[in-house]
Design an enzyme around this catalytic site. Structure first.
Site, PDB file in Angstrom:
ATOM      1  N   GLU D  60      -3.946  -2.070  -0.417  1.00 26.00           N
ATOM      2  CA  GLU D  60      -4.273  -0.653  -0.653  1.00 26.00           C
ATOM      3  C   GLU D  60      -4.211  -0.281  -2.127  1.00 26.00           C
ATOM      4  O   GLU D  60      -5.037   0.498  -2.610  1.00 26.00           O
ATOM      5  CB  GLU D  60      -3.340   0.251   0.163  1.00 26.00           C
ATOM      6  CG  GLU D  60      -3.721   0.397   1.631  1.00 26.00           C
ATOM      7  CD  GLU D  60      -3.281  -0.759   2.523  1.00 26.00           C
ATOM      8  OE1 GLU D  60      -2.639  -1.702   1.999  1.00 26.00           O
ATOM      9  OE2 GLU D  60      -3.571  -0.730   3.730  1.00 26.00           O
ATOM     10  N   HIS D 129       4.381   4.711  11.499  1.00 26.06           N
ATOM     11  CA  HIS D 129       2.954   4.973  11.678  1.00 26.06           C
ATOM     12  C   HIS D 129       2.659   6.408  12.117  1.00 26.06           C
ATOM     13  O   HIS D 129       1.598   6.669  12.664  1.00 26.06           O
ATOM     14  CB  HIS D 129       2.378   4.010  12.729  1.00 26.06           C
ATOM     15  CG  HIS D 129       2.037   2.649  12.202  1.00 26.06           C
ATOM     16  ND1 HIS D 129       2.945   1.847  11.561  1.00 26.06           N
ATOM     17  CD2 HIS D 129       0.873   1.942  12.213  1.00 26.06           C
ATOM     18  CE1 HIS D 129       2.361   0.702  11.216  1.00 26.06           C
ATOM     19  NE2 HIS D 129       1.102   0.738  11.594  1.00 26.06           N
TER      20      HIS D 129
END
Ligand SMILES: Cc1ncc(C[n+]2csc(CCOP(=O)(O)OP(=O)(O)O)c2C)c(N)n1
Ligand SMILES: Cc1ncc(C[n+]2csc(CCOP(=O)(O)OP(=O)(O)O)c2C)c(N)n1
Ligand SMILES: [Mg+2]
Ligand SMILES: [Mg+2]
Lengths: 345, 326, 345, 326
Positions: D60, D129
């Site tokens: 990322e 998450h």
């Protein structure tokens, strides 16, 4: 069977090369004169900055490039119009070599409106787009993927530009460097990553920052071509770095170059450099590329002391003028602090 | 009482805890041979050796993660970020590992670790090196967040943080490392979670922490000269927040200002405001005002930086406004 | 001169090894019976979980280990009391192999109070400290430095434990992996990093995630020893992984092991796996270590169909019982959501 | 008007902008061959090819940085985070590069980039998450932060975000990708920085955004059944915030509730509260209340998750409280 790793760690103590009188390392008289002057311009700029810092005119962090000048000077001569250079926070030398006005550079250090980035960035955030210096990044390693992005854009558009991304030996351990290298290798980007290995990141020698002495051992893991040598002259640096750029440009692939070099001053102005002893610094001074170029001018090209003096005086005058310009420039207007945060749409 | 610099209060806290507990060790960039970028670990390598005082490479995610892993094994790492700006590259380790491992493992592991270093603006370091990180960490359940402003608090709270079973984000101040303060010769601890009244007063409450504290105190002096008696509360622990201390004061003064080093949007300052208006709504005689950075990345130029920073004068203006003077 | 990189990228299409009848790859009858049963336990557990997911009993992400079981089974047999295993989110197989109760594992997937972590973590966050499974990490790569921290602690204390850290091929590109490997190499930590290269990260083949096919080409850059092979049997995996662990334990140095393997199911239950064609999956089925162990039991050790059936029935009964346990277990008490956020001091 | 899912509104916005502007490209994990983890880029690889729809490795920081570097060269990258939880490993790129490059270079470069993906809890994904990231990004000057809750808003705002010269953090919702809404056939843009009244009302203002919107609307329905007429304001752009829209409503209703998906401490919810109490102090008849996640890491178990999440019922309770019913 577990294989030993390909490149076992050897002693970490890098010794400076004693280049002797290898004339092949030097250029023509004109070359050497030009290179010498350019290196001297950088050095005198840095010395002026250091003095201004001592006089309290400059604040924040000030990282000097003294000892590494040959790299910026060689780079300048290799740049083609669509190329760009991305570096960390030790970038004054690039700006001076690439043609940024010393006055604007000094004014930036002073935090003046006439500075390279209007006094907003200071020493660690030099950007001069039109002179191909695209930063100026102060968070270690976070420019490495950004530079890959410039190379990506060139490839996306089918342009021939190459990106040169400089980073310190200290930036090799950090994750963003790894990710930038991974994408450069994966996407075969036209980029040359140049590690300026000056043996230390702040007070930390390479032996305490990564597990290998030869940084280019990492190239295989990124499918990068590699090159590694000690910087003792502009001539050799230009030739070998030029070859890396050619490869990046013509074959659109990343190259990892490790340049072994040395900074003669502390990490920043606030660093007394106690972690290195005098002998070490002295040994490296003997292979200072600027000093060696001066010797070559004397010995190979018969340049006289007077001529050298004259060059120095010109350069000193230029830097004095830069200081005067910075001193006399106005501070940024108060409203400037609200500018360039968002683009007005 | 000895008069010592905050950097030495920090060093002494570390040294005492390392001497007391073999499990405590210090790691970070330049903490060893260099004695710390800001000399907060002076002499520690010499005293405790390379096993317990570790210079790290520039790999914040790596060494934060190593600290977390070591803490899970029962060691008690103190991880120095050279400045908290560099914790941004380790954000995931703090957010997703340090803060969540006890929860995620249903208590099988704890993470007794301290992340410490200087926070917020120093002097002319530019936008990447002048940020206040408490909004990012105080938001996260599972972390304790502390900010200190005096030598006494630094020493007493750091010792508590090192002994705590939880991950602690411990915010110091580069601007204040040289500030001296009195520290007892004998050992002491300051409990986590307790605010401190740094100046009692009755007309208005100024809530502050970290680098805001000296500014708030100067504002209070300026206000005193105008006959306004400000109470200055130093939160010290930002998470969990000592809301009771804040409310008690505001119920008395009926007016509040929050003064801190950091951007305005959201963050700890807004949490203070949300708590006050929610729990002391009927006691408030004026809106709670913020005095903090202007909402801009920090410019390098000295004149601009000075305009962006919270000052005693801006603090005074807010105090005047909430007390309806002028 | 720019050197070409040591390991040029070759074709990325990994082909399964067709191991033929190489008996050397197998163990004794007892070994093979035990290994077969353990692999089958994992597979049947995963199949039960998949069914429960389909019936809506399990939610969130569910990543199955089917095809990779031999790795967990070999690992279990290599663990010494002070060792620990750290892995990502595809960890059911480790738990089952290491001795966690299948009921507790299944209850975790169901989000029940009796689950491995009380129903707080789900499939992606398996932790069973006493059975040496130390996670259970769902952010790709962020366990790599944490695992180095466990190895660091062992070295700090002078203990003999080795940490085994498993990661996927997809985790090689990310920065935290690089930083963990750097510190492990620099500080000579007793750790084995095992890349379970199942050729894909979600739908992305290795050729689109890193610039080299042989991941262990990276080992040199971290001064790690290295090992690389395809997992076709527990016997070979155990022998070669065991050697890596020995090196880590006895010489206190990190080792990078790449295990080429294959998952037969999608990345998670929601992945139909359209990115692989049937032929590819079929080819890999022929070298499925569990299947091959079963063949060996038949051919080398004369185990009958009935005996194999009986094993399967026992295993299925065990997993049915696990499902029943999970179904009948209570949900966590409402207050549980406030527990274990901070330790009470 | 066509009735389409939010995921298709997003895909259509991307496709239209890619067709319109050669400089726009999409990158992220699984956006190409896999058509997006949540199918927000279905068909785009086929239509635009590998040059403009790029599958990335799991890196990322790397691909956010590449996007930033490409944007500086004048391209217009759309960077998908598979979920915003994974943006934590790229935090420094967004905080220190995307947000600051225009400022740091004194305007020599701009960074026209969109970071987009699902944000906040979905269903039973556990603590790592299920996080809402707007508090981290809305705090930072130099960024624009948008959160969308309908197909119409998603398409119109994403198109504006792609055309904007600034870095935009664009927050979507996994829970809502399948929700359908009406979208005009003809092209339209929605201006950044404008809130939207999703339900007019006169008794109380409910400020919300993103996944909070449908919850707030259900709360308003429940309240309506009790005779309380709630106005629901969807902020849509969180930074810069449309404070005027909020204040106008609160000046009318004199009461407010902030309802959102995310942790309570600090963040966007507190910013709303701070603004209201500061600028509409005399108009407020009750404290502003927050309805959001409980202050805990998200548990996996369904029953616990449901207790932690904001619900229409909890929204109703807050509405009742600020209107002093019961
Ligand atoms: C992520 C991060 N961590 C720490 C720092 C503080 N820091 C600035 S420069 C530096 C040393 C870098 O050394 P090197 O990369 O070798 O470059 P050199 O100074 O030798 O040119 C450190 C630790 C930083 N700027 N960013
Ligand atoms: C930092 C981060 N980015 C993205 C994801 C989403 N994600 C979860 S698993 C996965 C693929 C990982 O593949 P690999 O490492 O090869 O492991 P495998 O699934 O094959 O076992 C992705 C992209 C994540 N969890 N963390
Ligand atoms: Mg260096
Ligand atoms: Mg994989």
């Amino acid at each position: 069977m577990v294989l030993p790793c390909a490149g076992p760690m050897t002693s970490h103590a890098s010794e400076p090369v004693a280049p002797g009188d290898d004339n092949a390392h030097f250029g023509s008289k004109e070359d050497n004169l030009r290179w010498y002057r350019e290196m001297l311009r950088i050095r005198r700029f840095e010395e002026s900055a250091a003095q201004a810092y001592t006089r309290g005119k400059i604040s924040g962090f000030l990282h000097l490039y003294i000892g590494q000048e040959a790299i910026a000077v060689a780079t300048k001569e290799l740049l083609q119009p669509h190329d760009q250079v991305v570096a960390a926070y030790r970038t004054h030398g690039f700006a001076i070599a690439f043609g940024s006005a010393p006055g604007a550079c000094m004014a930036e250090l002073y935090g003046k409106a006439t500075g390279l980035v209007g006094g907003i960035g200071g020493s660690m955030h030099f950007f001069d787009r039109k002179h191909q210096l695209w930063g100026g990044y102060a968070i270690v390693g976070n420019h490495v993927p950004v530079a890959a992005g410039h190379a990506f854009a060139a490839k996306y558009r089918g342009e021939s530009g190459v990106t040169l991304c400089f980073l310190g030996d200290g930036a090799v351990a950090i994750g963003p460097t790894h990710e930038g290298w991974t994408l450069a290798g994966l996407w075969k980007l036209p980029i040359v990553y140049v590690v300026e290995n000056n043996l230390y990141s702040m007070g930390t020698p390479l032996s305490r920052s990564i597990p290998v002495e030869d940084i280019t051992l990492k190239a295989a893991g990124y499918n990068m071509a590699r090159e590694r040598f000690q910087v003792t002259s502009v001539a050799e640096t230009k030739a070998r770095l030029g070859e890396a750029m050619r490869l990046a440009r013509e074959e659109s692939r990343p190259v990892l170059v490790e340049l072994i070099t040395y900074r003669f001053r502390g990490h920043s102005m606030s660093d007394p450099g106690k972690y290195r002893d005098k002998d070490e610094v002295e040994a490296w001074r003997r292979s200072d590329p600027m000093e060696r170029t001066m010797q070559a001018l004397r010995r190979l090209h018969g340049i006289s002391e007077e001529e050298l003096e004259a060059i120095d005086e010109e350069v000193i005058a230029e830097m004095d003028e830069a200081v005067r310009f910075a001193e006399e420039s106005p501070a940024p207007a108060p409203e400037a602090r609200f500018h360039n945060i968002l683009a007005e749409s | 009482m000895a008069l010592i610099q905050i950097r030495h209060a920090i060093r002494d806290a570390i040294a005492e805890e390392m001497a007391r507990d073999e499990r405590v060790f210090l790691m970070g960039e330049e903490v060893g041979h260099y004695n710390g970028a800001y000399k907060c670990s002076e002499g520690l390598l010499e005293r405790f050796g390379e096993r317990r005082v570790l210079d790290t490479p520039i790999a914040e995610t790596g060494f934060a993660g190593v600290g977390i892993g070591a803490a899970m094994c029962g060691l008690r790492p103190i991880v120095e970020f050279m400045t908290f700006n560099f914790s941004a590259v380790a954000f995931d380790q703090i957010l997703n590992n340090a803060a969540k491992i006890r929860h995620m493992t249903n208590g099988q592991f704890s993470v007794p670790i301290v992340f410490r270093g200087p926070n917020a603006a120093a002097h002319m370091l530019g936008s990447t090196h002048s940020q206040a990180f408490e909004p990012f960490y105080a938001h996260v359940p599972g972390l304790i967040v502390i900010a200190v402003a005096t030598a006494y608090d630094a020493k007493g709270l750091l010792k508590s943080a090192i002994r705590d079973e939880n991950p602690v984000v411990f915010l110091e101040s580069e601007l204040m490392y040289s500030v001296k303060g009195e520290v007892p010769e004998e050992e002491y601890l300051i409990p986590i979670g307790k605010a401190d009244i740094k100046r009692p007063g009755k007309d208005v409450t100024v809530i502050t922490w970290g680098q805001g504290v000296p500014v708030a105190l100067r504002s209070a002096e300026l206000a005193a000269a105008e006959g306004i008696d400000a109470e200055v509360i130093d939160l010290r622990t930002l998470r969990p927040m000592d809301t009771e201390a804040v409310l008690t004061s505001v119920r008395k003064t009926n007016r509040a200002v929050v003064l801190f080093h950091g951007w305005p949007y959201g963050g700890v300052g807004c949490e203070v405001i949300a708590q006050i208006q929610e729990q002391a709504f009927d006691d408030l005689d004026a809106p709670v005002l913020r005095v903090c950075y202007e909402d801009v990345p920090m410019p390098y130029a000295e004149n601009l930086e000075n305009l962006v920073l919270p000052t005693a004068e801006r603090g005074l203006a807010a105090i005047r406004a909430v007390t309806y003077r002028r």
